[in-house]
Design a protein around this motif. Structure first.
Motif, mmCIF file in Angstrom:
data_model
loop_
_atom_site.group_PDB
_atom_site.id
_atom_site.type_symbol
_atom_site.label_atom_id
_atom_site.label_comp_id
_atom_site.label_asym_id
_atom_site.label_seq_id
_atom_site.Cartn_x
_atom_site.Cartn_y
_atom_site.Cartn_z
ATOM 1 N N ASN A 123 49.966 35.870 18.210
ATOM 2 C CA ASN A 123 49.658 37.111 17.161
ATOM 3 C C ASN A 123 48.801 38.032 17.948
ATOM 4 O O ASN A 123 47.811 37.927 18.525
ATOM 5 N N GLN A 124 49.142 39.273 17.589
ATOM 6 C CA GLN A 124 48.278 40.235 18.425
ATOM 7 C C GLN A 124 46.903 40.519 17.999
ATOM 8 O O GLN A 124 45.989 40.912 18.650
ATOM 9 N N ASN A 125 46.578 39.958 16.783
ATOM 10 C CA ASN A 125 45.471 39.786 16.274
ATOM 11 C C ASN A 125 44.282 38.948 17.136
ATOM 12 O O ASN A 125 43.120 38.844 16.908
ATOM 13 N N ASN A 126 45.118 38.032 17.777
ATOM 14 C CA ASN A 126 44.127 37.166 18.906
ATOM 15 C C ASN A 126 43.380 37.875 19.729
ATOM 16 O O ASN A 126 42.599 37.543 20.427
ATOM 17 N N PHE A 127 43.971 39.280 20.212
ATOM 18 C CA PHE A 127 43.539 39.771 21.341
ATOM 19 C C PHE A 127 42.008 40.178 21.099
ATOM 20 O O PHE A 127 41.163 40.231 21.885
ATOM 21 N N THR A 128 41.613 40.172 19.718
ATOM 22 C CA THR A 128 40.117 40.666 19.533
ATOM 23 C C THR A 128 39.045 39.552 19.814
ATOM 24 O O THR A 128 38.214 39.776 20.283
ATOM 25 N N PRO A 129 39.428 38.339 19.124
ATOM 26 C CA PRO A 129 38.532 37.217 19.640
ATOM 27 C C PRO A 129 38.443 36.792 20.935
ATOM 28 O O PRO A 129 37.673 36.213 21.523
ATOM 29 N N LEU A 130 39.488 37.231 21.776
ATOM 30 C CA LEU A 130 39.599 36.641 23.046
ATOM 31 C C LEU A 130 38.463 37.480 23.898
ATOM 32 O O LEU A 130 38.282 37.076 25.016
ATOM 33 N N ARG A 131 38.043 38.619 23.491
ATOM 34 C CA ARG A 131 37.236 39.339 24.105
ATOM 35 C C ARG A 131 35.881 38.715 24.350
ATOM 36 O O ARG A 131 35.048 39.006 25.187
ATOM 37 N N ILE A 132 35.545 37.768 23.252
ATOM 38 C CA ILE A 132 34.445 37.028 23.409
ATOM 39 C C ILE A 132 34.267 36.056 24.366
ATOM 40 O O ILE A 132 34.971 35.008 24.581
ATOM 41 N N ASN A 133 33.014 36.230 25.197
ATOM 42 C CA ASN A 133 32.522 35.216 26.293
ATOM 43 C C ASN A 133 31.919 34.047 25.612
ATOM 44 O O ASN A 133 31.182 34.283 24.565
ATOM 45 N N VAL A 138 41.544 28.473 23.654
ATOM 46 C CA VAL A 138 42.787 27.267 23.922
ATOM 47 C C VAL A 138 43.750 27.560 23.077
ATOM 48 O O VAL A 138 43.636 27.713 21.882
ATOM 49 N N HIS A 139 44.979 27.707 23.794
ATOM 50 C CA HIS A 139 46.380 28.036 23.172
ATOM 51 C C HIS A 139 46.941 26.540 22.901
ATOM 52 O O HIS A 139 47.121 25.717 23.625
ATOM 53 N N LEU A 140 46.996 26.476 21.471
ATOM 54 C CA LEU A 140 47.885 25.073 21.051
ATOM 55 C C LEU A 140 49.135 25.158 20.818
ATOM 56 O O LEU A 140 49.839 24.151 21.068
ATOM 57 N N SER A 141 49.591 26.289 20.366
ATOM 58 C CA SER A 141 51.005 26.624 19.953
ATOM 59 C C SER A 141 51.237 25.881 18.813
ATOM 60 O O SER A 141 50.199 25.059 18.163
ATOM 61 N N LYS A 156 48.404 33.438 29.702
ATOM 62 C CA LYS A 156 47.258 33.776 30.943
ATOM 63 C C LYS A 156 45.955 34.172 30.319
ATOM 64 O O LYS A 156 45.008 34.279 31.216
ATOM 65 N N ALA A 157 46.078 34.589 29.090
ATOM 66 C CA ALA A 157 44.971 35.112 28.444
ATOM 67 C C ALA A 157 43.921 34.019 27.952
ATOM 68 O O ALA A 157 42.681 34.261 27.924
ATOM 69 N N TYR A 158 44.278 32.758 27.984
ATOM 70 C CA TYR A 158 43.634 31.380 27.615
ATOM 71 C C TYR A 158 43.039 30.769 28.696
ATOM 72 O O TYR A 158 43.503 30.752 29.962
ATOM 73 N N ASP A 159 41.905 30.087 28.446
ATOM 74 C CA ASP A 159 41.379 29.281 29.433
ATOM 75 C C ASP A 159 42.337 27.924 29.673
ATOM 76 O O ASP A 159 42.183 27.680 30.742
ATOM 77 N N HIS A 178 51.369 33.324 38.561
ATOM 78 C CA HIS A 178 50.103 33.356 39.092
ATOM 79 C C HIS A 178 49.277 32.585 37.934
ATOM 80 O O HIS A 178 48.005 32.709 37.939
ATOM 81 N N ILE A 179 49.937 31.977 36.833
ATOM 82 C CA ILE A 179 48.868 31.354 35.979
ATOM 83 C C ILE A 179 48.580 29.986 36.760
ATOM 84 O O ILE A 179 49.054 29.430 37.704
ATOM 85 N N ASP A 180 47.106 29.704 36.522
ATOM 86 C CA ASP A 180 46.579 28.379 36.946
ATOM 87 C C ASP A 180 47.123 27.157 36.292
ATOM 88 O O ASP A 180 46.949 26.648 35.164
ATOM 89 N N PRO A 181 47.621 26.227 37.311
ATOM 90 C CA PRO A 181 48.327 25.074 37.092
ATOM 91 C C PRO A 181 47.257 23.999 36.358
ATOM 92 O O PRO A 181 47.540 23.297 35.277
ATOM 93 N N ASP A 182 45.976 24.468 36.605
ATOM 94 C CA ASP A 182 44.991 23.319 36.103
ATOM 95 C C ASP A 182 44.585 23.729 34.774
ATOM 96 O O ASP A 182 43.944 22.746 34.177
ATOM 97 N N CYS A 183 45.026 24.903 34.211
ATOM 98 C CA CYS A 183 44.661 25.156 32.935
ATOM 99 C C CYS A 183 45.648 24.554 31.809
ATOM 100 O O CYS A 183 45.532 24.565 30.703
ATOM 101 N N LEU A 184 46.883 24.055 32.374
ATOM 102 C CA LEU A 184 47.870 23.340 31.547
ATOM 103 C C LEU A 184 47.589 21.921 31.260
ATOM 104 O O LEU A 184 47.739 21.145 32.237
ATOM 105 N N ILE A 185 47.177 21.524 30.317
ATOM 106 C CA ILE A 185 46.838 20.139 29.770
ATOM 107 C C ILE A 185 47.804 19.499 28.840
ATOM 108 O O ILE A 185 47.946 19.876 27.782
#
Length: 392
Positions: A123-133, A138-141, A156-159, A178-185
């Motif tokens: 959802n596009q509304n996810n973009f706002t909380p994604l700014r928080i460090n 985590v994307h669950l789907s 790629k926006a998710y850790d 260019h997605i990091d393979p190590d982030c795919l759990i």
């Protein structure tokens, strides 16, 4: 999308916004009476910004989240829509906060030292909380499928991106540059770990579950078979006394396409007659799709999470391809109807239902859901969530 569909969408969104404004005070009072806001640290939150028609995405995660809450919680659901919050509050004792502004979300995360934020869609509304460090994002789907949304560049926006298994991992690595393979759990499909009991059949008929997906919101997501296969299939099923029909359309079916909306109305009308009800045919309103799948002897699905869940639960499966879109690997491992119905669809379904699931389908299921049983997937999800929440 037709001009009429665009107008309908605008009206629907406007209605949702007005309802949210009017309901906000009532829902806040309901949530406060139900359980006060937590005072301790909260390691996990789920941010869900979607509207009521998408509540099913959160519903199927309730049980795995409750297990995580019991082992390493608390888990708090931060929901943007008051209608969704009111509905979900009837389904779980997990803490719920109505976080309908970005400021509310950010204050909650800071106050409670949140260490992992889960998202169930793009959802596009996810973009706002994604700014928080600070916390891991985590994307669950909300389902495992071969739809294009499953390998969106947005991942790629998710850790971390929690995926079902090797098939999902390969799909993402092949499409998302260019997605990091190590982030795919890999965690399997924990949503399938739902206690179900299939009632004994009252006759020898084969129960066919037709569960089409919706038409999508663009050409690259138009996987729905309602217009191409649906009406013809249901008419043939209703005319054959060897089968019982369950019809479970996607909650968004018909929202963007006149042809799909017309097919949906026709099928609904066919199944609403007295004769259809007496014969045991029905529209399936079961809240949990896992229960629906377990009830059936054979399924007819589109490219969707329902198809993958049928695969994971070991059910005989037929895949409908409306044509025009490239399908994934699933179509090469199960019976597939391309463009329309074959000459004898009911015969095929009855035959599939009475024989063991093909070894090829079983083998592919292990590739899709590699961690094992649904119960093992629960454990894998909880372990992955704990890992994501641990500070580096």
């Amino acid at each position: 999308m037709s001009p009429f569909s665009r107008l309908q969408r605008v009206v629907r969104l406007t209605t949702d916004r007005l309802s949210a404004i009017l309901l906000r005070p009532l829902v806040n009072s309901l949530l406060a009476a139900r359980r006060p806001s937590p005072t301790e640290d909260v390691p996990f939150v789920v941010y869900f910004a979607d509207v009521p028609s998408s509540s099913y995405q959160l519903e199927q995660w309730i049980h795995p989240l409750e297990v995580l809450n019991a082992r390493y919680g608390p888990v708090v659901l931060l929901l943007r829509n008051p209608q969704v919050a009111r509905h979900i509050a009837t389904m779980t004792r997990l803490d719920i906060e109505l976080a309908d502004t970005s400021d509310h979300f950010e204050r909650f995360v800071r106050r409670h030292d949140v260490r992992a934020v889960f998202y169930l869609n793009n959802n596009q509304n996810n973009f706002t909380p994604l700014r928080i460090n600070g916390p891991a994002h985590v994307h669950l789907s909300h389902g495992e499928s071969e739809k294009a949304s499953m390998f969106s560049h947005q991942l790629k926006a998710y850790d971390y991106v929690f995926v079902a298994g090797q098939a999902s991992r390969d799909r993402i690595l092949a499409h998302v540059r260019h997605i990091d393979p190590d982030c795919l759990i890999p965690i399997g499909r924990p949503q399938l770990a739902v206690p179900t009991t299939k009632g004994e059949a009252t006759d020898r008929r084969v129960t066919v579950l037709y569960a089409p997906t919706w038409e999508g919101d663009g050409p690259d997501m138009s996987y729905g078979s309602l217009a191409s296969h649906g009406e013809g299939l249901v008419r043939r099923l209703l005319s054959d006394d060897r089968v019982r029909v369950l019809f479970r359309p996607h909650p968004k079916s018909g929202t963007n396409s006149l042809s799909h909306r017309t097919a949906l109305r026709t099928i609904t009308s066919l199944l609403s007659t007295e004769a259809a009800r007496v014969a045991g045919h029905r529209i399936d309103n079961e809240l949990n799709p896992v229960v629906s799948i377990e009830t059936a002897d054979v399924l007819v699905c589109d490219v969707s999470a329902m198809a993958m869940d049928a695969l994971g639960l070991g059910k005989p499966l037929v895949l409908c391809l409306a044509g025009g879109l490239v399908s994934g690997d699933l179509s090469t491992h199960v019976r597939t109807w391309v463009g329309g119905l074959p000459s004898a669809p009911v015969d095929e379904l009855v035959a599939l239902a009475v024989r063991p699931v093909a070894a090829e389908q079983v083998a592919y299921a292990s590739q899709v859901f590699g961690v094992g049983s649904p119960e093992q997937a629960i454990d894998a999800f909880v372990a992955a969530a704990k890992m994501a929440s641990e500070l580096p």
